[in-house]
Write a protein that holds these residues in place. Structure first.
Motif, PDB file in Angstrom:
ATOM      1  N   ASP A 181       0.862  -1.181   0.000  1.00 27.80           N
ATOM      2  CA  ASP A 181       0.000   0.000   0.000  1.00 27.80           C
ATOM      3  C   ASP A 181       0.906   1.242   0.000  1.00 27.80           C
ATOM      4  O   ASP A 181       1.117   1.877   1.037  1.00 27.80           O
ATOM      5  N   TRP A 182       1.444   1.568  -1.189  1.00 23.67           N
ATOM      6  CA  TRP A 182       2.323   2.732  -1.315  1.00 23.67           C
ATOM      7  C   TRP A 182       1.636   3.962  -0.724  1.00 23.67           C
ATOM      8  O   TRP A 182       0.442   4.189  -0.971  1.00 23.67           O
ATOM      9  N   SER A 183       2.391   4.736   0.036  1.00 24.07           N
ATOM     10  CA  SER A 183       1.777   5.837   0.787  1.00 24.07           C
ATOM     11  C   SER A 183       2.657   7.088   0.744  1.00 24.07           C
ATOM     12  O   SER A 183       3.850   7.002   1.024  1.00 24.07           O
ATOM     13  N   ALA A 184       2.064   8.211   0.379  1.00 21.30           N
ATOM     14  CA  ALA A 184       2.774   9.498   0.396  1.00 21.30           C
ATOM     15  C   ALA A 184       2.454  10.164   1.731  1.00 21.30           C
ATOM     16  O   ALA A 184       1.371  10.723   1.921  1.00 21.30           O
ATOM     17  N   ARG A 185       3.391  10.066   2.685  1.00 21.59           N
ATOM     18  CA  ARG A 185       3.097  10.482   4.063  1.00 21.59           C
ATOM     19  C   ARG A 185       2.825  11.973   4.193  1.00 21.59           C
ATOM     20  O   ARG A 185       2.054  12.390   5.074  1.00 21.59           O
ATOM     21  N   ASP A 186       3.480  12.788   3.360  1.00 23.06           N
ATOM     22  CA  ASP A 186       3.245  14.235   3.474  1.00 23.06           C
ATOM     23  C   ASP A 186       1.849  14.601   2.948  1.00 23.06           C
ATOM     24  O   ASP A 186       1.146  15.424   3.539  1.00 23.06           O
ATOM     25  N   LEU A 187       1.441  13.942   1.869  1.00 23.10           N
ATOM     26  CA  LEU A 187       0.080  14.185   1.371  1.00 23.10           C
ATOM     27  C   LEU A 187      -0.936  13.692   2.398  1.00 23.10           C
ATOM     28  O   LEU A 187      -1.958  14.337   2.659  1.00 23.10           O
ATOM     29  N   GLN A 188      -0.617  12.527   2.980  1.00 24.05           N
ATOM     30  CA  GLN A 188      -1.525  11.891   3.947  1.00 24.05           C
ATOM     31  C   GLN A 188      -1.739  12.766   5.177  1.00 24.05           C
ATOM     32  O   GLN A 188      -2.869  12.961   5.628  1.00 24.05           O
ATOM     33  N   ALA A 189      -0.621  13.312   5.700  1.00 25.07           N
ATOM     34  CA  ALA A 189      -0.707  14.102   6.935  1.00 25.07           C
ATOM     35  C   ALA A 189      -1.604  15.322   6.747  1.00 25.07           C
ATOM     36  O   ALA A 189      -2.296  15.746   7.664  1.00 25.07           O
ATOM     37  N   TRP A 190      -1.592  15.876   5.548  1.00 21.53           N
ATOM     38  CA  TRP A 190      -2.366  17.105   5.296  1.00 21.53           C
ATOM     39  C   TRP A 190      -3.819  16.815   4.952  1.00 21.53           C
ATOM     40  O   TRP A 190      -4.714  17.548   5.306  1.00 21.53           O
ATOM     41  N   GLU A 191      -4.073  15.691   4.260  1.00 21.43           N
ATOM     42  CA  GLU A 191      -5.428  15.451   3.746  1.00 21.43           C
ATOM     43  C   GLU A 191      -6.288  14.539   4.621  1.00 21.43           C
ATOM     44  O   GLU A 191      -7.488  14.461   4.418  1.00 21.43           O
ATOM     45  N   TYR A 192      -5.692  13.814   5.588  1.00 19.00           N
ATOM     46  CA  TYR A 192      -6.435  12.672   6.148  1.00 19.00           C
ATOM     47  C   TYR A 192      -7.586  13.039   7.082  1.00 19.00           C
ATOM     48  O   TYR A 192      -8.466  12.204   7.325  1.00 19.00           O
ATOM     49  N   GLN A 193      -7.593  14.264   7.603  1.00 14.14           N
ATOM     50  CA  GLN A 193      -8.718  14.612   8.479  1.00 14.14           C
ATOM     51  C   GLN A 193      -9.753  15.426   7.719  1.00 14.14           C
ATOM     52  O   GLN A 193      -9.378  16.323   6.983  1.00 14.14           O
ATOM     53  N   PRO A 194     -11.043  15.195   7.846  1.00  8.78           N
ATOM     54  CA  PRO A 194     -11.656  14.223   8.750  1.00  8.78           C
ATOM     55  C   PRO A 194     -12.048  12.897   8.098  1.00  8.78           C
ATOM     56  O   PRO A 194     -12.592  12.058   8.793  1.00  8.78           O
ATOM     57  N   LEU A 195     -11.814  12.668   6.827  1.00  3.42           N
ATOM     58  CA  LEU A 195     -12.388  11.463   6.209  1.00  3.42           C
ATOM     59  C   LEU A 195     -11.408  10.340   5.903  1.00  3.42           C
ATOM     60  O   LEU A 195     -11.757   9.357   5.266  1.00  3.42           O
ATOM     61  N   GLY A 196     -10.133  10.484   6.327  1.00  3.28           N
ATOM     62  CA  GLY A 196      -9.208   9.368   6.151  1.00  3.28           C
ATOM     63  C   GLY A 196      -8.409   9.452   4.859  1.00  3.28           C
ATOM     64  O   GLY A 196      -8.464  10.428   4.138  1.00  3.28           O
ATOM     65  N   PRO A 197      -7.648   8.371   4.561  1.00  2.00           N
ATOM     66  CA  PRO A 197      -6.744   8.385   3.412  1.00  2.00           C
ATOM     67  C   PRO A 197      -7.485   8.558   2.091  1.00  2.00           C
ATOM     68  O   PRO A 197      -8.580   8.032   1.908  1.00  2.00           O
ATOM     69  N   PHE A 198      -6.844   9.256   1.173  1.00  2.00           N
ATOM     70  CA  PHE A 198      -7.447   9.490  -0.145  1.00  2.00           C
ATOM     71  C   PHE A 198      -6.332   9.479  -1.192  1.00  2.00           C
ATOM     72  O   PHE A 198      -5.826   8.424  -1.540  1.00  2.00           O
ATOM     73  N   LEU A 199      -5.881  10.636  -1.655  1.00  2.00           N
ATOM     74  CA  LEU A 199      -4.893  10.670  -2.737  1.00  2.00           C
ATOM     75  C   LEU A 199      -3.502  10.228  -2.282  1.00  2.00           C
ATOM     76  O   LEU A 199      -2.649   9.920  -3.106  1.00  2.00           O
ATOM     77  N   ALA A 200      -3.271  10.207  -0.973  1.00  2.00           N
ATOM     78  CA  ALA A 200      -1.970   9.772  -0.452  1.00  2.00           C
ATOM     79  C   ALA A 200      -1.735   8.287  -0.706  1.00  2.00           C
ATOM     80  O   ALA A 200      -0.615   7.807  -0.586  1.00  2.00           O
ATOM     81  N   LYS A 201      -2.800   7.558  -1.036  1.00  2.00           N
ATOM     82  CA  LYS A 201      -2.668   6.108  -1.172  1.00  2.00           C
ATOM     83  C   LYS A 201      -3.228   5.535  -2.469  1.00  2.00           C
ATOM     84  O   LYS A 201      -2.842   4.443  -2.863  1.00  2.00           O
ATOM     85  N   ASN A 202      -4.112   6.260  -3.136  1.00  2.00           N
ATOM     86  CA  ASN A 202      -4.790   5.614  -4.274  1.00  2.00           C
ATOM     87  C   ASN A 202      -4.062   5.784  -5.604  1.00  2.00           C
ATOM     88  O   ASN A 202      -4.608   5.469  -6.643  1.00  2.00           O
ATOM     89  N   PHE A 203      -2.807   6.263  -5.565  1.00  2.00           N
ATOM     90  CA  PHE A 203      -2.051   6.399  -6.821  1.00  2.00           C
ATOM     91  C   PHE A 203      -1.503   5.056  -7.292  1.00  2.00           C
ATOM     92  O   PHE A 203      -1.215   4.893  -8.473  1.00  2.00           O
ATOM     93  N   LEU A 204      -1.357   4.095  -6.384  1.00  2.00           N
ATOM     94  CA  LEU A 204      -0.899   2.751  -6.767  1.00  2.00           C
ATOM     95  C   LEU A 204      -0.962   1.811  -5.566  1.00  2.00           C
ATOM     96  O   LEU A 204      -0.606   2.193  -4.455  1.00  2.00           O
ATOM     97  N   THR A 205      -1.422   0.601  -5.800  1.00  2.00           N
ATOM     98  CA  THR A 205      -1.302  -0.490  -4.830  1.00  2.00           C
ATOM     99  C   THR A 205      -0.741  -1.677  -5.597  1.00  2.00           C
ATOM    100  O   THR A 205      -1.304  -2.055  -6.627  1.00  2.00           O
ATOM    101  N   SER A 206       0.393  -2.228  -5.143  1.00  2.00           N
ATOM    102  CA  SER A 206       0.999  -3.361  -5.855  1.00  2.00           C
ATOM    103  C   SER A 206       0.685  -4.666  -5.135  1.00  2.00           C
ATOM    104  O   SER A 206       0.659  -4.703  -3.910  1.00  2.00           O
ATOM    105  N   ILE A 207       0.499  -5.738  -5.910  1.00  2.00           N
ATOM    106  CA  ILE A 207       0.247  -7.053  -5.299  1.00  2.00           C
ATOM    107  C   ILE A 207       1.133  -8.112  -5.953  1.00  2.00           C
ATOM    108  O   ILE A 207       1.536  -7.965  -7.104  1.00  2.00           O
ATOM    109  N   SER A 208       1.414  -9.168  -5.204  1.00  2.00           N
ATOM    110  CA  SER A 208       2.000 -10.353  -5.827  1.00  2.00           C
ATOM    111  C   SER A 208       0.840 -11.034  -6.546  1.00  2.00           C
ATOM    112  O   SER A 208      -0.214 -11.242  -5.958  1.00  2.00           O
TER     113      SER A 208
END
Ligand code: MN
Length: 376
Positions: A181-208
């Motif tokens: 779950d690739w995560s951009a922590r600086d984007l996350q810290a600014w955007e996550y309140q009040p509704l949680g993760p959004f663009l900080a995480k949905n740019f890519l998720t890699s799986i085996s």
């Protein structure tokens, strides 16, 4: 399966020859088990040797894709040590919020950006606001991170309005994979309140790109770790004797990092962490699935559910750089002389997982690899 399909039941062929396995997974665990047994038979019985051999294709000769058309992707937060470590960075005196030990916490992620191992990680841009800055600005993330997780593939779904009982949750789990779950922590810290993760995480998720069946993992199941003294017991809808006895997954986890400089110098990848899934998960896969559907939400075949970052209690089993570098305060020192608090362009992260136990066949969960490239 394409080559040996004429050795499989007529009835199965159509579903198994689709580009994605959703239709097959909707058949449920009994069909999956029957296929697994049939494949064992085909691969071990002398009678089928010739037919099989001419039709098998080497793993290195194929490119694996995401095995399902993922209708929905949800990410949980059941790694209690991760939740505690991250919580401490924001709330030193109350790392875990009061709901954590009652509710398997999760959020709805994005299915369209789930990709197989090997997909490049394009550094995302977004709004970031360092604490000292007065206003946010838009630009490439400076705190790009990974999260070591397991993915749960949903098999048979449930009808809208019909919850899944904890006792039957296993019948809805088709298998497991590795998930980053690739995560951009600086984007996350600014955007996550009040509704949680959004663009900080949905740019890519890699799986085996594998579905490791629950049957393959059966020898590696163990009791859920006992809840620490004083913790509440799960509410009845999340409590099941069989799950208590066998809900934990004895999966070994490893994360390595190689930088461009390390690869040029021929240095081996740096081991960032080694840990175990069973020591990390406060809630089991069955509890995750049951909770997700507990309001009547319909899960569908091929849905993907992330466990959340799996960190162990000790420092050598932390599942993200945010934890390893203590939010950037304690950079990792690499064999190349470089240091890392977060990921730089050219860095490659590899997640690996396997199960091993005396008297059982070793099971691999494959690899989940991603290399960071500059953003556009
Ligand atoms: Mn996550």
């Amino acid at each position: 399966l394409a080559g040996v399909s004429d050795l499989l039941d007529e009835d199965w062929r159509q579903d198994l020859s689709q580009p994605v396995l959703n239709a097959w997974l909707s058949r449920g665990t009994e069909a999956q088990r029957a296929l697994r047994e049939r494949l064992f038979e085909l691969l071990t019985d002398e009678r089928y040797r010739d037919d099989c051999e001419v039709n098998l294709i080497g793993q290195s000769e194929v490119r694996l894709h995401v095995p399902c058309l993922i209708g929905d992707y949800t990410d949980f937060y059941v790694g209690i040590h991760h939740a505690t470590n991250v919580g401490k960075q924001f709330r030193p005196d109350q790392p875990l919020l009061p709901n954590y030990k009652y509710v398997p916490i999760g959020y709805h992620g994005r299915a369209s950006s789930v990709r197989p191992s090997g997909e490049p990680v394009v550094r995302p841009s977004g709004q970031r606001k360092p604490p000292e800055a007065e206003a946010p600005e838009y630009g490439p993330s400076r705190r790009l991170d990974y999260e070591l997780e397991l993915g749960i593939w949903v098999g048979r779904g449930n009808e809208l309005g019909q919850p899944i009982s904890i006792g039957s949750a296993r019948e809805h789990i088709a298998g497991y994979c590795l998930l980053n779950d690739w995560s951009a922590r600086d984007l996350q810290a600014w955007e996550y309140q009040p509704l949680g993760p959004f663009l900080a995480k949905n740019f890519l998720t890699s799986i085996s790109p594998w579905i490791i069946s629950p049957d393959a993992l059966a020898p590696f199941r163990s009791p859920m770790p006992p809840r620490p003294e004083g913790d509440p017991q799960p509410l009845p809808y999340l409590d099941d004797a069989a799950d208590r006895e066998q809900g934990a997954l004895g999966i070994q986890l490893e994360v390595t990092l190689s930088t461009e400089k390390m690869r040029r110098a021929g240095l081996a990848p740096h081991v960032l962490s080694r840990g175990q899934a069973d020591a990390a998960m406060y809630w089991s896969a069955a509890q995750i699935v049951t909770h997700h559907a507990s309001n009547g939400c319909n899960l569908q075949p091929g849905d993907l559910i992330g466990t959340g970052t799996l960190s162990t209690a000790s420092d050598d089993g932390l599942g993200s750089l945010l934890e390893i570098s203590r939010g950037g305060k304690r950079p990792v020192e690499l064999e190349s002389g470089e240091t890392r608090s977060f990921l730089e362009d050219g860095d490659e992260i590899t997640l690996r997982a396997w199960c091993e136990r005396e008297g059982a066949v070793r099971i691999g969960l494959g690899e989940c690899v991603g290399r960071v490239i500059p953003g556009v």
